[in-house]
Scaffold this motif. Structure first.
Motif, mmCIF file in Angstrom:
data_model
loop_
_atom_site.group_PDB
_atom_site.id
_atom_site.type_symbol
_atom_site.label_atom_id
_atom_site.label_comp_id
_atom_site.label_asym_id
_atom_site.label_seq_id
_atom_site.Cartn_x
_atom_site.Cartn_y
_atom_site.Cartn_z
ATOM 1 N N ARG A 395 0.842 -1.196 0.000
ATOM 2 C CA ARG A 395 0.000 0.000 0.000
ATOM 3 C C ARG A 395 0.880 1.250 0.000
ATOM 4 O O ARG A 395 1.836 1.345 0.758
ATOM 5 N N CYS A 396 0.563 2.198 -0.865
ATOM 6 C CA CYS A 396 1.341 3.431 -0.969
ATOM 7 C C CYS A 396 1.252 4.217 0.341
ATOM 8 O O CYS A 396 0.151 4.488 0.828
ATOM 9 N N CYS A 399 -0.614 7.933 -0.624
ATOM 10 C CA CYS A 399 -2.047 8.020 -0.957
ATOM 11 C C CYS A 399 -2.863 6.967 -0.227
ATOM 12 O O CYS A 399 -4.090 6.952 -0.315
#
Length: 480
Positions: A395-396, A399
């Motif tokens: 997961r970024c 963002c």
């Protein structure tokens, strides 16, 4: 028909590729030269589906009709009352119980558990402590054979036992079925014995051989070749496949067969949001935790005599690709497909028939609920492990998985306001220089003229560095 891929000529058939990188085995399955499924040893060993644990009941929650069980994985497993063995009232906090992982957990959830343990074999899945769970693979379609297997089960099963006949059990003789059943009974007895000697929480049983597991679960009569680029795997395959009635050709090929057969290229494609269809149409896949939405667009497809026929042709091609993508990406749960509108009810029926037919290739059960009043097709695909992209991607941190960042104009406005609010503090602290560290997308806003105006207003020298890693924030430093 034969298809050329690179320097390779490939038959239109099912092929299993077994590649080794360092100590990790990677397996890809090709159907008609296209990637159908892919498995990575390090991802698979991280999965807990099928593993048996001795756990401790941490909480009993009547409002959820469930127990939370500590099995040593960090997050407590979720055991529904209906998946407990016997009367749920017989269990209390602190009890030591034997459970099997039926569904892996997610980012926020622990794994789903069951006390109804099942042990898989090549032909059978053995289910002890159950007398009403006889099952037969849905791929065995002949009623005569299904009835024969039901009669066979009655002959070989003891009281309070059950089993599931796998696809490979088609035509199995009584002696062979009984032999494997006895082996599975012995495995279960070893599990019970081990449970008594272990402190909870602890693992009691798991698949020991990744390659053997994939061969058992995925090798079938449609598999014509098994190709490997690793000599040790080649020897192991020759030995392992002697235990199967199937007789695929085993080949050794030098080099990286994932590169030779374009597996890397196809892996890159499957994580694209938009997929181009051969006929010119497209499908767009958007997945959330709750459901997956798929949109079909005719785009550049000009086939067909009229709009209805063009829509029908595109939708049929899209239906086949959607089922392939669901299996390849391991997408599960509720799926909603927005096909191109078709007025002809027979065309809608054909789309459903195609999805049902293509889904027979999928090990996970796909249920077609039908078209809604709004023209959306609803599907449910059973999934016990996490989608492929959750293993391949992280997961970024910026963002947080939304794929969106704050507009630079908003960040710029906030930055200027904060700088202007510092006038009193700058004077009090006798600050002579300000250092602004910002993301590079503000370069069009923090121009020389803007900086000059701010310097005049604040009466300080301002140094701007476009080196900040987070586009949603910035950093202001004082220099005296």
């Amino acid at each position: 028909m034969r298809t050329k891929v690179g320097n390779q000529v490939m038959d239109e058939e099912k092929i299993m590729l077994v590649s080794k990188a360092l100590e990790e085995i990677r397996i890809a399955i090709l159907e008609n030269s296209r990637l159908s499924e892919v498995f990575f040893e390090d991802f698979e060993t991280d999965r807990n589906i099928g593993k048996v644990f001795v756990g401790i009941i941490e909480n009993k929650v009547p409002s959820l009709e469930a127990f939370f069980v500590n099995i040593g994985l960090g997050k407590n497993g979720f055991l529904r009352y209906k998946d407990a063995s016997g009367d749920p009232n017989n269990y209390k906090k602190g009890d030591k119980i034997l459970v099997q992982v039926k569904k892996d957990g997610g980012i926020r959830k622990g794994p789903q558990l069951s006390m109804n343990v099942s042990i898989p074999g090549k032909y059978l899945v053995y289910i002890p402590n159950s007398s009403d769970n006889l099952g037969i693979s849905r791929r065995i379609t002949q009623e005569k054979e299904r009835q024969r297997l039901r009669n066979l089960a009655k002959k070989i099963l003891n009281e309070n036992e059950s089993l599931i006949f796998r696809t490979n059990s088609y035509g199995i003789e009584e002696q062979e079925a009984l032999k494997e059943l006895q082996e599975l009974r012995e495995k279960y007895n070893q599990i019970k014995e081990k449970m008594g000697n272990l402190k909870a929480p602890n693992i009691v049983y798991q698949e020991s051989d990744f390659l053997g597991y994939i061969l058992r679960e995925r090798l079938d009569s449609q598999t014509k070749k098994v190709i490997t680029d690793d000599k040790k795997s080649f020897k192991k395959l020759k030995k392992s496949l002697k235990d199967f009635d199937l007789n695929p050709r085993i080949e050794f090929e030098k080099g990286d067969i994932f590169k030779i057969y374009r597996i890397y290229d196809q892996l890159n494609e499957i994580f694209d949001k938009k997929i181009e269809l051969n006929g010119g149409g497209t499908i767009t896949i958007d997945s959330t935790e709750a459901l997956t939405a798929i949109d079909v667009d005719s785009a550049g497809n000009l086939e067909g005599k009229n709009v209805e026929e063009t829509s029908y042709i595109t939708n049929i091609e899209a239906a086949k690709e959607i089922v392939r993508q669901l299996k390849l990406r391991n997408i599960g749960g509720m799926i909603v497909v927005d096909f191109i509108d078709m007025k002809d009810s027979s065309h809608r029926k054909e789309v459903i028939d195609v999805i049902r037919e293509e889904s027979k290739k999928d090990k996970s059960r796909v249920k077609v609920l039908g078209f809604t009043n709004m023209g959306l097709l609803e599907l449910i695909r059973k999934r016990t492990t996490q989608p492929l992209d959750t293993n391949v991607f992280s997961r970024c941190p910026v963002c947080h998985g939304t794929g969106k960042i704050i507009a630079p104009s908003l960040i710029y406005g906030r930055l200027v306001k904060e700088i202007q609010s510092l006038i009193k503090e700058i004077k009090k602290e006798k600050v002579k220089n300000l250092e602004l560290n910002v993301y590079h997308n503000l370069s069009g806003y923090l121009t020389t003229s803007v900086i000059n105006e701010l310097e005049k207003e604040l009466k300080v020298q301002i140094e701007v560095n476009f080196n900040w890693q987070n586009p949603n924030s910035y950093n202001i430093k004082y220099k005296k």
